[in-house]
Write an enzyme that holds these catalytic residues in place. Structure first.
Site, PDB file in Angstrom:
ATOM      1  N   LYS A  52      29.568   0.578   1.702  1.00  0.00           N
ATOM      2  CA  LYS A  52      29.530  -0.874   1.934  1.00  0.00           C
ATOM      3  C   LYS A  52      30.714  -1.282   2.809  1.00  0.00           C
ATOM      4  O   LYS A  52      30.579  -2.087   3.728  1.00  0.00           O
ATOM      5  CB  LYS A  52      29.533  -1.617   0.591  1.00  0.00           C
ATOM      6  N   GLN A  96      30.405  -3.808  -8.501  1.00  0.00           N
ATOM      7  CA  GLN A  96      29.586  -2.594  -8.470  1.00  0.00           C
ATOM      8  C   GLN A  96      29.127  -2.238  -9.888  1.00  0.00           C
ATOM      9  O   GLN A  96      29.929  -2.139 -10.802  1.00  0.00           O
ATOM     10  CB  GLN A  96      30.411  -1.434  -7.867  1.00  0.00           C
ATOM     11  N   ASP A 119      24.720 -10.267  -4.115  1.00  0.00           N
ATOM     12  CA  ASP A 119      23.782  -9.296  -4.693  1.00  0.00           C
ATOM     13  C   ASP A 119      22.493  -9.977  -5.155  1.00  0.00           C
ATOM     14  O   ASP A 119      21.488  -9.315  -5.412  1.00  0.00           O
ATOM     15  CB  ASP A 119      24.422  -8.605  -5.915  1.00  0.00           C
TER      16      ASP A 119
END
Ligand code: NDP
Length: 291
Positions: A52, A96, A119
Site C-alpha cells: 500500500k 490493517q 476501506d
C-alpha cells in the site's frame, strides 16, 4: 481455454485516471494523504502494508505507516485513531486487519471518521452502500466490479454465486451486485460453511466469485462450462519447488477450472492488484471531499 483476466491493465487504467485528479488537487495545494495503522507483526499484513505504501509513492500520495506492538491496548489505538481523525494532512485512515486479540475490530472501525474510512468498513459507509448511496466502497468488491466493467463482463440479469460471506468481501460483493444499477442488477446467491451441497449452487453460476480462503476448493466439476470465475482467495501453500518452500494460490483450482471456464482471474496477478488500486481511488476521493 479460459481467457485470463489480469488485474494489471485494469489497475493501471484506474491509476491513470487518478493521476489527473491528484494533479488537480496539487494545484489547490492538496496532496492526498493515507495513514495505515499496523498492530503487531503478522507477516501477510506486513506485506500488504508495504504494498500500500509503494502504491501511494508511485502516485504521489502522501502516506505514513504507524507500527504498534501486538500487545497495544485498545485505549492507545483509539487515541492514535483520534489523532489521525484530527490530522488535516491525512484524508484516509486504514487499520490493517486482522487485529491481534483481544482488540475489537468493530470498535476500532467505528472509531475512524466515516469520511476518512477509505476501506469502506464503517457501519455508516456500509449502510450507505446497502442503500445505494454514493460512498466509499470496500476495495476488493469495488475492484471486482471495475474488473468486470473493463473486461465487458456484464452481471445484469446473470446469476452470480459468491462463496464466502465476510464483511470485507462476500457480503459487500453480494450487496453491490444486487443493486438496481446498470453495472450490477445480478441475481445473487451467497454461500458459506452452512450451505448444503455447495456444488449444486456453484454449478448454476454464470459468474462464480470464490472468497472463502480455502486453497483450490473450487474444482473443475463445480464450475459450469463457459462461466466467468473470479478468484479472490490468497492462500500460502507449501511448495517444495519454490525457493522459500511456499507459493500463493487462490481458492480456485486454476489449471483445471481454466479448461472449463470462459474467463478466470489468476492468483497472484488478479483481484489483489485491484484492491490496492481502489484504495488509492478512495484516498483521492477522500481528499477531494474533505475541506
Ligand atoms: P474470511 O475468513 O473472513 O471469510 C471466509 C468466508 O468463506 C466465510 O464466510 C466462510 O463461511 C466461507 N467459507 C470458508 N470455507 C468455506 C467452505 N469450505 N465452503 C463454503 N464457504 C466457506 O475471509 P475473507 O473474506 O477475509 O477472505 C477470503 C479470501 O480472500 C482469503 O483467502 C483472503 O486472503 C482473500 N482476500 C483477498 C483479497 C485480495 O485483495 N485479493 C482481499 C481480501 C481477502 P462462514 O461465514 O460460514 O465461516
Amino acid at each position: 481455454m479460459a481467457e485470463i483476466l489480469y488485474g494489471k491493465p485494469v489497475a493501471d487504467a484506474v491509476k491513470a485516471g487518478l493521476r489527473s485528479r491528484i494533479a488537480a488537487l496539487k494545484e489547490k495545494g492538496i496532496q492526498p494523504g493515507l495513514a495505515v495503522l499496523l498492530v503487531g507483526e503478522d507477516p501477510a499484513s506486513c506485506i500488504y502494508v508495504r504494498n500500500k505504501g509503494r502504491a501511494c509513492e508511485e502516485l504521489g500520495i502522501y502516506s505514513e505507516t504507524l507500527r504498534l506492538p501486538g500487545d497495544t491496548e485498545a485505549a492507545v489505538l483509539s487515541a492514535k485513531i483520534d489523532e489521525l481523525n484530527a490530522n488535516k494532512r491525512i484524508h484516509g485512515i486504514l487499520v490493517q486487519m486482522p487485529l491481534p486479540k483481544p482488540l475489537n475490530e468493530q470498535a476500532v472501525i467505528r472509531r475512524i471518521l466515516p469520511e476518512k474510512d477509505v476501506d469502506g468498513f464503517h457501519p455508516f459507509n456500509v449502510g450507505s452502500m446497502v442503500q445505494g448511496i454514493n460512498t466509499f466502497l470496500p476495495c476488493t468488491p469495488a475492484g471486482i466490479l471495475k474488473m468486470m466493467e473493463y473486461y465487458d463482463i456484464r452481471p445484469a440479469g446473470k446469476h452470480v454465486v459468491i462463496v464466502g460471506r465476510s464483511n470485507i468481501v462476500g457480503k459487500p460483493m453480494a450487496n453491490l451486485l444486487c443493486q438496481k444499477s446498470p453495472i450490477a442488477n445480478a441475481t445473487v446467491t451467497l454461500c458459506h460453511t452452512a450451505t448444503e451441497n455447495l456444488k449444486s449452487h456453484t454449478l448454476q453460476a454464470d459468474i462464480l466469485i470464490a472468497a472463502a480462503g480455502v486453497p483450490a476448493m473450487i474444482r473443475e466439476d463445480m464450475v459450469r462450462e463457459g462461466a466467468v470465475v473470479i478468484d479472490v482467495g490468497v492462500n500460502r501453500v507449501p511448495d517444495a519447488a519454490a525457493r522459500n518452500g511456499t507459493r500463493l494460490c487462490g481458492d480456485v483450482d486454476f489449471d483445471a477450472v481454466s479448461r472449463r471456464a470462459a474467463a478466470i482471474t489468476p492468483v497472484p496477478g488478479g483481484v489483489g492488484l485491484m484492491t490496492i488500486a481502489m484504495l488509492m481511488q478512495n484516498t483521492v476521493e477522500a481528499a477531494e471531499k474533505q475541506p
